[in-house]
Design an enzyme around this catalytic site. Sequence first.
Site, PDB file in Angstrom:
ATOM      1  N   ASP A  39      58.312  27.768  20.213  1.00 33.04           N
ATOM      2  CA  ASP A  39      57.850  29.149  20.356  1.00 33.04           C
ATOM      3  C   ASP A  39      57.125  29.241  21.703  1.00 33.04           C
ATOM      4  O   ASP A  39      56.635  28.239  22.217  1.00 33.04           O
ATOM      5  CB  ASP A  39      56.884  29.506  19.216  1.00 33.04           C
ATOM      6  CG  ASP A  39      56.720  31.011  19.029  1.00 33.04           C
ATOM      7  OD1 ASP A  39      57.313  31.556  18.071  1.00 33.04           O
ATOM      8  OD2 ASP A  39      56.001  31.646  19.833  1.00 33.04           O
ATOM      9  N   ASN A  85      66.591  32.508  17.343  1.00 36.35           N
ATOM     10  CA  ASN A  85      65.872  33.548  16.593  1.00 36.35           C
ATOM     11  C   ASN A  85      64.835  34.306  17.424  1.00 36.35           C
ATOM     12  O   ASN A  85      64.533  35.462  17.130  1.00 36.35           O
ATOM     13  CB  ASN A  85      65.200  32.874  15.386  1.00 36.35           C
ATOM     14  CG  ASN A  85      64.107  33.714  14.780  1.00 36.35           C
ATOM     15  OD1 ASN A  85      64.367  34.635  13.996  1.00 36.35           O
ATOM     16  ND2 ASN A  85      62.848  33.438  15.146  1.00 36.35           N
ATOM     17  N   TYR A  95      66.206  47.024  23.434  1.00 35.78           N
ATOM     18  CA  TYR A  95      66.399  46.168  22.247  1.00 35.78           C
ATOM     19  C   TYR A  95      67.825  46.336  21.711  1.00 35.78           C
ATOM     20  O   TYR A  95      68.525  45.357  21.448  1.00 35.78           O
ATOM     21  CB  TYR A  95      65.361  46.558  21.197  1.00 35.78           C
ATOM     22  CG  TYR A  95      65.301  45.692  19.976  1.00 35.78           C
ATOM     23  CD1 TYR A  95      64.583  44.504  19.980  1.00 35.78           C
ATOM     24  CD2 TYR A  95      65.941  46.063  18.797  1.00 35.78           C
ATOM     25  CE1 TYR A  95      64.514  43.701  18.842  1.00 35.78           C
ATOM     26  CE2 TYR A  95      65.868  45.278  17.657  1.00 35.78           C
ATOM     27  CZ  TYR A  95      65.148  44.100  17.684  1.00 35.78           C
ATOM     28  OH  TYR A  95      65.077  43.312  16.549  1.00 35.78           O
ATOM     29  N   THR A 121      56.977  41.874   9.916  1.00 34.34           N
ATOM     30  CA  THR A 121      56.500  40.723  10.694  1.00 34.34           C
ATOM     31  C   THR A 121      55.609  41.216  11.835  1.00 34.34           C
ATOM     32  O   THR A 121      55.465  42.427  12.056  1.00 34.34           O
ATOM     33  CB  THR A 121      57.673  39.941  11.318  1.00 34.34           C
ATOM     34  OG1 THR A 121      58.252  40.759  12.343  1.00 34.34           O
ATOM     35  CG2 THR A 121      58.725  39.546  10.318  1.00 34.34           C
TER      36      THR A 121
HETATM   37  P1  NAD Z   1      57.837  37.846  15.160  1.00 31.40           P
HETATM   38  O1  NAD Z   1      57.142  38.537  16.279  1.00 31.40           O
HETATM   39  O2  NAD Z   1      57.106  37.661  13.888  1.00 31.40           O
HETATM   40  O3  NAD Z   1      58.388  36.435  15.643  1.00 31.40           O
HETATM   41  C1  NAD Z   1      59.028  36.265  16.886  1.00 31.40           C
HETATM   42  C2  NAD Z   1      58.552  34.969  17.494  1.00 31.40           C
HETATM   43  O4  NAD Z   1      59.243  34.785  18.742  1.00 31.40           O
HETATM   44  C3  NAD Z   1      57.054  34.985  17.810  1.00 31.40           C
HETATM   45  O5  NAD Z   1      56.399  33.850  17.275  1.00 31.40           O
HETATM   46  C4  NAD Z   1      57.009  34.989  19.332  1.00 31.40           C
HETATM   47  O6  NAD Z   1      55.882  34.302  19.865  1.00 31.40           O
HETATM   48  C5  NAD Z   1      58.315  34.294  19.690  1.00 31.40           C
HETATM   49  N1  NAD Z   1      58.756  34.612  21.032  1.00 31.40           N
HETATM   50  C6  NAD Z   1      58.648  35.784  21.691  1.00 31.40           C
HETATM   51  N2  NAD Z   1      59.123  35.662  22.934  1.00 31.40           N
HETATM   52  C7  NAD Z   1      59.538  34.377  23.066  1.00 31.40           C
HETATM   53  C8  NAD Z   1      60.109  33.643  24.129  1.00 31.40           C
HETATM   54  N3  NAD Z   1      60.338  34.209  25.327  1.00 31.40           N
HETATM   55  N4  NAD Z   1      60.411  32.335  23.930  1.00 31.40           N
HETATM   56  C9  NAD Z   1      60.159  31.753  22.730  1.00 31.40           C
HETATM   57  N5  NAD Z   1      59.588  32.393  21.702  1.00 31.40           N
HETATM   58  C10 NAD Z   1      59.297  33.695  21.857  1.00 31.40           C
HETATM   59  O7  NAD Z   1      59.179  38.686  14.925  1.00 31.40           O
HETATM   60  P2  NAD Z   1      60.339  38.554  13.848  1.00 31.40           P
HETATM   61  O8  NAD Z   1      60.456  39.888  13.220  1.00 31.40           O
HETATM   62  O9  NAD Z   1      60.196  37.354  13.011  1.00 31.40           O
HETATM   63  O10 NAD Z   1      61.583  38.397  14.836  1.00 31.40           O
HETATM   64  C11 NAD Z   1      62.474  37.306  14.811  1.00 31.40           C
HETATM   65  C12 NAD Z   1      63.843  37.801  15.234  1.00 31.40           C
HETATM   66  O11 NAD Z   1      64.326  38.727  14.277  1.00 31.40           O
HETATM   67  C13 NAD Z   1      63.838  38.552  16.565  1.00 31.40           C
HETATM   68  O12 NAD Z   1      64.991  38.208  17.297  1.00 31.40           O
HETATM   69  C14 NAD Z   1      63.890  40.001  16.138  1.00 31.40           C
HETATM   70  O13 NAD Z   1      64.457  40.827  17.130  1.00 31.40           O
HETATM   71  C15 NAD Z   1      64.776  39.894  14.919  1.00 31.40           C
HETATM   72  N6  NAD Z   1      64.701  41.019  13.994  1.00 31.40           N
HETATM   73  C16 NAD Z   1      63.543  41.352  13.377  1.00 31.40           C
HETATM   74  C17 NAD Z   1      63.521  42.427  12.502  1.00 31.40           C
HETATM   75  C18 NAD Z   1      62.284  42.854  11.780  1.00 31.40           C
HETATM   76  O14 NAD Z   1      62.302  43.924  11.121  1.00 31.40           O
HETATM   77  N7  NAD Z   1      61.188  42.117  11.843  1.00 31.40           N
HETATM   78  C19 NAD Z   1      64.687  43.155  12.272  1.00 31.40           C
HETATM   79  C20 NAD Z   1      65.834  42.791  12.918  1.00 31.40           C
HETATM   80  C21 NAD Z   1      65.852  41.708  13.770  1.00 31.40           C
END
Ligand code: NAD
Length: 275
Positions: free
Chosen positions: A37, A90, A155, A190
Amino acid sequence: MNIFNGKVAIITGAGSGIGKALAEELACRGAHVVINDINAERIRSVSEGIAAAGGAVTASTLDVSNYDAVKKMIEDTAGAHGRIDYLFNNAGIAVGGPAEDFSIDDWRTVIDVNLYGVVHGVAVAFPLMVNQGFGHIINTASIEGLVPVATNPSYVTSKYGVVGLSNALRIAGADLGVRVSAVCPGFIKTAIFTDSKLINIDRQKSIEAMERLSGVTPEQCAKDILRGVERNQAFIVVTAFARILWWLHRLSPDYILWRVLVDYRKLKKEGVILK
Ligand code: NAD
């Protein structure tokens, strides 16, 4: 049968949310998880939790938009274990707001992390897995990679890219032993909703609007993703709402574009969008 037992699984962005839940679930099922991360504190805490629960874990801090760092992490993993079974691309971020208010940085940072972060992973892992003759790459897109939403233009761009990339690679890998899936979740509660940059959007009201979409927890999302991986699905669409939206979009893309426009106008009227 537990297909993950004894396997090596890399998970990017595992410090929080879906990535954290995936890492914990995979470790619970006996995989050696290689987690990373950009946030050092978060990844240390997740790593300590998994180790304390008896899981096998290797953790590092890394930015997925840095190709050299991603390359080194994947090559180090292959060197240490002699194989990579799963790569979960992810990590992701979001910027929300009306497209006309986006600076070039608001486009670039999101595409760099969400799309190039995935490209960096596959550019190293795909040939490596072809060479092994096996492996599964799981790229996290979003329902916004299948159905557009007006408030997240960079996005949506990045996530449509991730879906296209995943589908193309799935075909390329089909006869070479390499599997590729695109994960498309709907609303999962999240930190992304509290961490993301918002432009002319009321954060509290926007979270309330999202909560109407009946999401699931990151833990449930991780279980649903792993079920899709077990079944080798091309599209792993998580939440019932997202599946209905995707189905409607395939039935009539024009209807969905109109419906999303109605919602966009509603968000302006309700003061979620502050203009
Ligand atoms: P989150 O913010 O809880 O987790 C994302 C993690 O990625 C964080 O710990 C952050 O520090 C890390 N991160 C950010 N930029 C980074 C980088 N440049 N290099 C390495 N790590 C990095 O968010 P989440 O909701 O768990 O998101 C995870 C994935 O799921 C993402 O790709 C997001 O777009 C996707 N997603 C989330 C949702 C939702 O509703 N939460 C819906 C669709 C897709």
